[in-house]
Design a protein around this motif. Structure first.
Motif, PDB file in Angstrom:
ATOM      1  N   ALA A  59      27.884 -21.118  74.504  1.00 47.09           N
ATOM      2  CA  ALA A  59      27.864 -20.471  73.197  1.00 47.09           C
ATOM      3  C   ALA A  59      26.468 -20.604  72.612  1.00 47.09           C
ATOM      4  CB  ALA A  59      28.883 -21.125  72.272  1.00 47.09           C
ATOM      5  N   LEU A  60      25.835 -19.463  72.294  1.00 50.23           N
ATOM      6  CA  LEU A  60      24.532 -19.475  71.630  1.00 50.23           C
ATOM      7  C   LEU A  60      24.783 -19.417  70.127  1.00 50.23           C
ATOM      8  CD1 LEU A  60      24.041 -18.207  74.587  1.00 50.23           C
ATOM      9  CD2 LEU A  60      21.824 -17.596  73.644  1.00 50.23           C
ATOM     10  N   ILE A  61      24.277 -20.414  69.413  1.00 49.84           N
ATOM     11  CA  ILE A  61      24.653 -20.630  68.018  1.00 49.84           C
ATOM     12  C   ILE A  61      23.473 -20.282  67.122  1.00 49.84           C
ATOM     13  CG2 ILE A  61      25.586 -22.314  66.387  1.00 49.84           C
ATOM     14  CD1 ILE A  61      26.235 -24.019  69.017  1.00 49.84           C
ATOM     15  N   GLY A  62      23.665 -19.269  66.266  1.00 54.75           N
ATOM     16  CA  GLY A  62      22.588 -18.867  65.380  1.00 54.75           C
ATOM     17  C   GLY A  62      22.945 -17.623  64.605  1.00 54.75           C
ATOM     18  N   PRO A  63      21.963 -16.995  63.954  1.00 55.12           N
ATOM     19  CA  PRO A  63      22.231 -15.790  63.155  1.00 55.12           C
ATOM     20  C   PRO A  63      22.776 -14.659  64.021  1.00 55.12           C
ATOM     21  CG  PRO A  63      20.046 -16.690  62.689  1.00 55.12           C
ATOM     22  CD  PRO A  63      20.553 -17.419  63.883  1.00 55.12           C
ATOM     23  N   PRO A  64      23.704 -13.869  63.489  1.00 54.57           N
ATOM     24  CA  PRO A  64      24.324 -12.812  64.304  1.00 54.57           C
ATOM     25  C   PRO A  64      23.390 -11.665  64.635  1.00 54.57           C
ATOM     26  CG  PRO A  64      25.052 -12.654  62.021  1.00 54.57           C
ATOM     27  CD  PRO A  64      24.268 -13.940  62.130  1.00 54.57           C
ATOM     28  N   ASP A  65      22.309 -11.487  63.875  1.00 59.05           N
ATOM     29  CA  ASP A  65      21.401 -10.362  64.101  1.00 59.05           C
ATOM     30  C   ASP A  65      20.120 -10.788  64.811  1.00 59.05           C
ATOM     31  OD1 ASP A  65      20.477 -11.901  62.045  1.00 59.05           O
ATOM     32  OD2 ASP A  65      19.925 -10.227  60.731  1.00 59.05           O
ATOM     33  N   ASP A  66      20.141 -11.926  65.477  1.00 56.51           N
ATOM     34  CA  ASP A  66      18.949 -12.456  66.140  1.00 56.51           C
ATOM     35  C   ASP A  66      18.759 -11.757  67.488  1.00 56.51           C
ATOM     36  OD1 ASP A  66      16.980 -13.927  67.403  1.00 56.51           O
ATOM     37  OD2 ASP A  66      17.679 -15.842  66.624  1.00 56.51           O
ATOM     38  N   ARG A  67      17.768 -10.869  67.548  1.00 53.28           N
ATOM     39  CA  ARG A  67      17.537 -10.103  68.780  1.00 53.28           C
ATOM     40  C   ARG A  67      17.151 -11.014  69.934  1.00 53.28           C
ATOM     41  NH1 ARG A  67      12.486  -6.242  70.180  1.00 53.28           N
ATOM     42  NH2 ARG A  67      13.221  -5.467  72.183  1.00 53.28           N
ATOM     43  N   ALA A  68      16.339 -12.034  69.658  1.00 55.46           N
ATOM     44  CA  ALA A  68      15.914 -12.942  70.713  1.00 55.46           C
ATOM     45  C   ALA A  68      17.111 -13.678  71.301  1.00 55.46           C
ATOM     46  CB  ALA A  68      14.885 -13.935  70.164  1.00 55.46           C
ATOM     47  N   ALA A  69      18.072 -14.077  70.454  1.00 56.57           N
ATOM     48  CA  ALA A  69      19.263 -14.771  70.955  1.00 56.57           C
ATOM     49  C   ALA A  69      20.080 -13.856  71.853  1.00 56.57           C
ATOM     50  CB  ALA A  69      20.101 -15.279  69.786  1.00 56.57           C
ATOM     51  N   ARG A  70      20.145 -12.574  71.498  1.00 54.88           N
ATOM     52  CA  ARG A  70      20.897 -11.636  72.339  1.00 54.88           C
ATOM     53  C   ARG A  70      20.240 -11.467  73.705  1.00 54.88           C
ATOM     54  NH1 ARG A  70      21.129  -8.675  67.490  1.00 54.88           N
ATOM     55  NH2 ARG A  70      19.728  -7.065  68.309  1.00 54.88           N
ATOM     56  N   VAL A  71      18.912 -11.455  73.731  1.00 58.21           N
ATOM     57  CA  VAL A  71      18.203 -11.374  75.012  1.00 58.21           C
ATOM     58  C   VAL A  71      18.514 -12.613  75.857  1.00 58.21           C
ATOM     59  CG1 VAL A  71      15.926 -11.366  76.102  1.00 58.21           C
ATOM     60  CG2 VAL A  71      16.370  -9.903  74.123  1.00 58.21           C
ATOM     61  N   ALA A  72      18.477 -13.792  75.229  1.00 60.19           N
ATOM     62  CA  ALA A  72      18.788 -15.024  75.952  1.00 60.19           C
ATOM     63  C   ALA A  72      20.227 -15.013  76.448  1.00 60.19           C
ATOM     64  CB  ALA A  72      18.546 -16.230  75.045  1.00 60.19           C
ATOM     65  N   CYS A  73      21.133 -14.488  75.638  1.00 60.86           N
ATOM     66  CA  CYS A  73      22.541 -14.405  76.029  1.00 60.86           C
ATOM     67  C   CYS A  73      22.704 -13.524  77.267  1.00 60.86           C
ATOM     68  CB  CYS A  73      23.336 -13.860  74.856  1.00 60.86           C
ATOM     69  SG  CYS A  73      25.123 -13.914  75.070  1.00 60.86           S
ATOM     70  N   ASP A  74      22.021 -12.389  77.282  1.00 64.11           N
ATOM     71  CA  ASP A  74      22.090 -11.494  78.445  1.00 64.11           C
ATOM     72  C   ASP A  74      21.576 -12.187  79.704  1.00 64.11           C
ATOM     73  OD1 ASP A  74      23.141  -9.482  76.892  1.00 64.11           O
ATOM     74  OD2 ASP A  74      21.235  -8.432  76.625  1.00 64.11           O
ATOM     75  N   ARG A  75      20.550 -13.005  79.550  1.00 61.98           N
ATOM     76  CA  ARG A  75      19.987 -13.686  80.731  1.00 61.98           C
ATOM     77  C   ARG A  75      20.955 -14.726  81.276  1.00 61.98           C
ATOM     78  NH1 ARG A  75      18.842 -14.081  84.720  1.00 61.98           N
ATOM     79  NH2 ARG A  75      16.914 -14.063  85.929  1.00 61.98           N
ATOM     80  N   PHE A  76      21.683 -15.405  80.395  1.00 64.46           N
ATOM     81  CA  PHE A  76      22.733 -16.324  80.864  1.00 64.46           C
ATOM     82  C   PHE A  76      23.808 -15.550  81.632  1.00 64.46           C
ATOM     83  CE2 PHE A  76      21.351 -19.589  77.705  1.00 64.46           C
ATOM     84  CZ  PHE A  76      21.385 -20.700  78.539  1.00 64.46           C
ATOM     85  N   ARG A  77      24.198 -14.400  81.110  1.00 65.76           N
ATOM     86  CA  ARG A  77      25.216 -13.610  81.807  1.00 65.76           C
ATOM     87  C   ARG A  77      24.729 -13.163  83.179  1.00 65.76           C
ATOM     88  NH1 ARG A  77      26.561  -9.973  76.445  1.00 65.76           N
ATOM     89  NH2 ARG A  77      27.942 -11.488  75.414  1.00 65.76           N
ATOM     90  N   HIS A  78      23.448 -12.790  83.249  1.00 72.13           N
ATOM     91  CA  HIS A  78      22.868 -12.385  84.527  1.00 72.13           C
ATOM     92  C   HIS A  78      22.940 -13.529  85.535  1.00 72.13           C
ATOM     93  CE1 HIS A  78      20.309  -9.980  87.147  1.00 72.13           C
ATOM     94  NE2 HIS A  78      19.569 -11.051  87.355  1.00 72.13           N
ATOM     95  N   ALA A  79      22.907 -14.788  85.056  1.00 71.78           N
ATOM     96  CA  ALA A  79      22.968 -15.960  85.930  1.00 71.78           C
ATOM     97  C   ALA A  79      24.396 -16.402  86.211  1.00 71.78           C
ATOM     98  CB  ALA A  79      22.191 -17.115  85.299  1.00 71.78           C
TER      99      ALA A  79
END
Length: 456
Positions: free
Chosen positions: A202-222
């Motif tokens: 779970a990535l914990i932070g603001p819902p509109d954080d574009r950088a967090a969404r990029v990091a989330c996608d990279r976890f999914r890719h892994a």
């Protein structure tokens, strides 16, 4: 006015420090020159992270490309010094509450400390960004930033990908550089494997954080199940009762107030924050001072690394200290040798800024020294004169070669080299290096950033 030079591709520039050159004294071979307009589009559209890029702003026209030995040295030095800082912190007490006390801190200063001492100890150095400048003797560590929310991983990931794709499309030479997001996912996967946990974070932070969404996608890719949550949604997202749906958590921003309470509830429900709260002590400047003083348990090889790559650093406490060839009262030394020192906060995220003696008037410096010794929780570090290198810059129209003084930030994840980021003032001043405190320096006003790569 930007300091500019004109140089033939690969030619030696007499002012450029040898560390930035290939063996034999030549600069790294030339890359294909991209148009200013293409660079501007590349960096505006292809790289997530903070900071808009208005038209006319100076941008890097290429990555900072290092010779392979220099590139690897950044990670080697950071890895050794991080291990020494970790050991110095662990030696301050038996358990994390005792270590907090040894640093003059209370439980409220680090409220997310989980109470699971074994987990905190095992993972406290899981992620770190080192901030270094190149001095006359090579890389010099200014400080570490640790924890989940330090600047750099998403930015360096985007810059590295953008530059490598641009040169591959133009048929240029192959460049390599670690991907911090992929490397962090590997580090999290290691934890899952050792603890027999499902790959879910779970990535914990603001819902509109574009950088967090990029990091989330990279976890999914892994191969992870990964989602972004506001802190207040986190306890429900874990799916209690039973084993939490997301056994691992990553803070993408600091949390306070009600958000802090929500994260604490999630921890009590079984969520393991990575890196854990104990990592904050590794970013405390006082831990770096302990290593600079040298510990009895250090080997000769470790002492040599400290002497060569860690500037003299001391905690701002009254008393006598060794500096260079003499022994001095520390406050008097700082007042007498103002140009040689930088005052920095000790605790990570302490809110105070670094004060650079050579850029501060005598009366302001005297006041800063008085405040530092009154508080007793900061550090003083010997100033490192950053050495220059050449980098092409552009304003979207013209492109030129500039003399810059970069702050280099290699990132480590579970000991793995996870890419490198460079920040610098485009006018050739040492502003970016002066602010490298190891306490969360980002791409500040007037600074420029680019990826640090090497040749395949």
């Amino acid at each position: 006015m930007t300091s500019t030079v004109s140089a033939a591709a690969g030619s030696l520039l007499p002012w450029e420090h040898r560390w930035f050159r290939e063996e034999g004294g030549v600069r790294p071979r030339a890359l294909p020159r991209l148009s200013g307009a293409r660079v501007h589009a590349l960096l505006c559209e292809g790289t997530p992270g903070p900071g808009g890029r208005p038209a006319g702003r100076v941008l890097p026209a290429r990555p900072l490309v290092l010779p392979r030995p220099s590139y690897e040295e950044l990670f080697d030095v950071s890895r050794v010094l991080l291990a020494l800082v970790r050991r110095a912190v662990l030696a301050q007490g038996d358990g994390w509450p005792a270590r907090l006390t040894a640093f003059g801190l209370q439980a409220g200063d680090h409220p997310l400390l989980s109470g699971r001492d074994n987990s905190e100890t095992e993972h406290c150095a899981l992620a770190a960004r080192a901030d270094l400048v190149i001095g006359r003797r090579g890389p010099q560590l200014l400080g570490f930033d640790t924890g989940g929310a330090f600047d750099g991983p998403v930015r360096a990931h985007g810059l590295t990908r953008a530059w490598r794709r641009a040169y591959a499309a133009d048929g240029g030479p192959a460049l390599v550089g670690g991907d911090p997001l992929a490397c962090r996912a590997e580090a999290f996967a290691d934890v899952c494997a050792r603890r027999s946990l499902p790959r879910a974070v779970a990535l914990i932070g603001p819902p509109d954080d574009r950088a967090a969404r990029v990091a989330c996608d990279r976890f999914r890719h892994a191969g992870f199940t990964a989602d972004c949550f506001e802190p207040r949604r986190l306890p429900q997202a874990l799916g209690r009762p039973g084993a939490p749906r997301y056994p691992l958590g990553l803070l993408t921003r600091g949390v306070h107030g009600g958000d802090l309470d929500a994260v604490l509830r999630a921890q009590r429900a079984g969520l393991l924050l990575l890196p854990p709260q104990s990592s904050a002590l590794l970013a405390d400047g006082r831990a770096l001072a302990l290593v600079s003083e040298q510990r009895p348990w250090m080997t000769r090889a470790e002492r040599r690394v400290v002497e060569r790559h860690l500037p003299w650093t001391r905690i701002t406490l009254p008393g006598r200290t060794q500096w260079r060839e003499g022994e001095y009262e520390l406050p008097a030394l700082l007042l007498r040798e103002r140009d040689r020192f930088v005052l920095k906060p000790g605790p990570a995220g302490g809110g105070r800024e670094a004060v650079v003696g050579r850029h501060t008037g005598a009366s302001a410096w005297e006041a800063a020294v008085g405040l530092a010794f009154a508080d007793g929780d900061g550090v003083v570090q010997e100033y490192v004169e950053p050495q220059p290198c050449a980098l092409e810059l552009t304003d979207g129209t013209a492109t030129w070669t500039a003399r810059i003084l970069p702050l280099l930030s290699p990132m480590l994840f579970n000991g793995r080299a996870g890419g490198c980021w460079a920040r610098f003032a485009p006018d050739g001043t040492a502003a970016a290096a002066d602010t490298g405190t190891g306490t969360g320096t980002g791409t500040g006003t007037g600074t420029v950033d680019t990826a640090v790569l090497t040749w395949a």
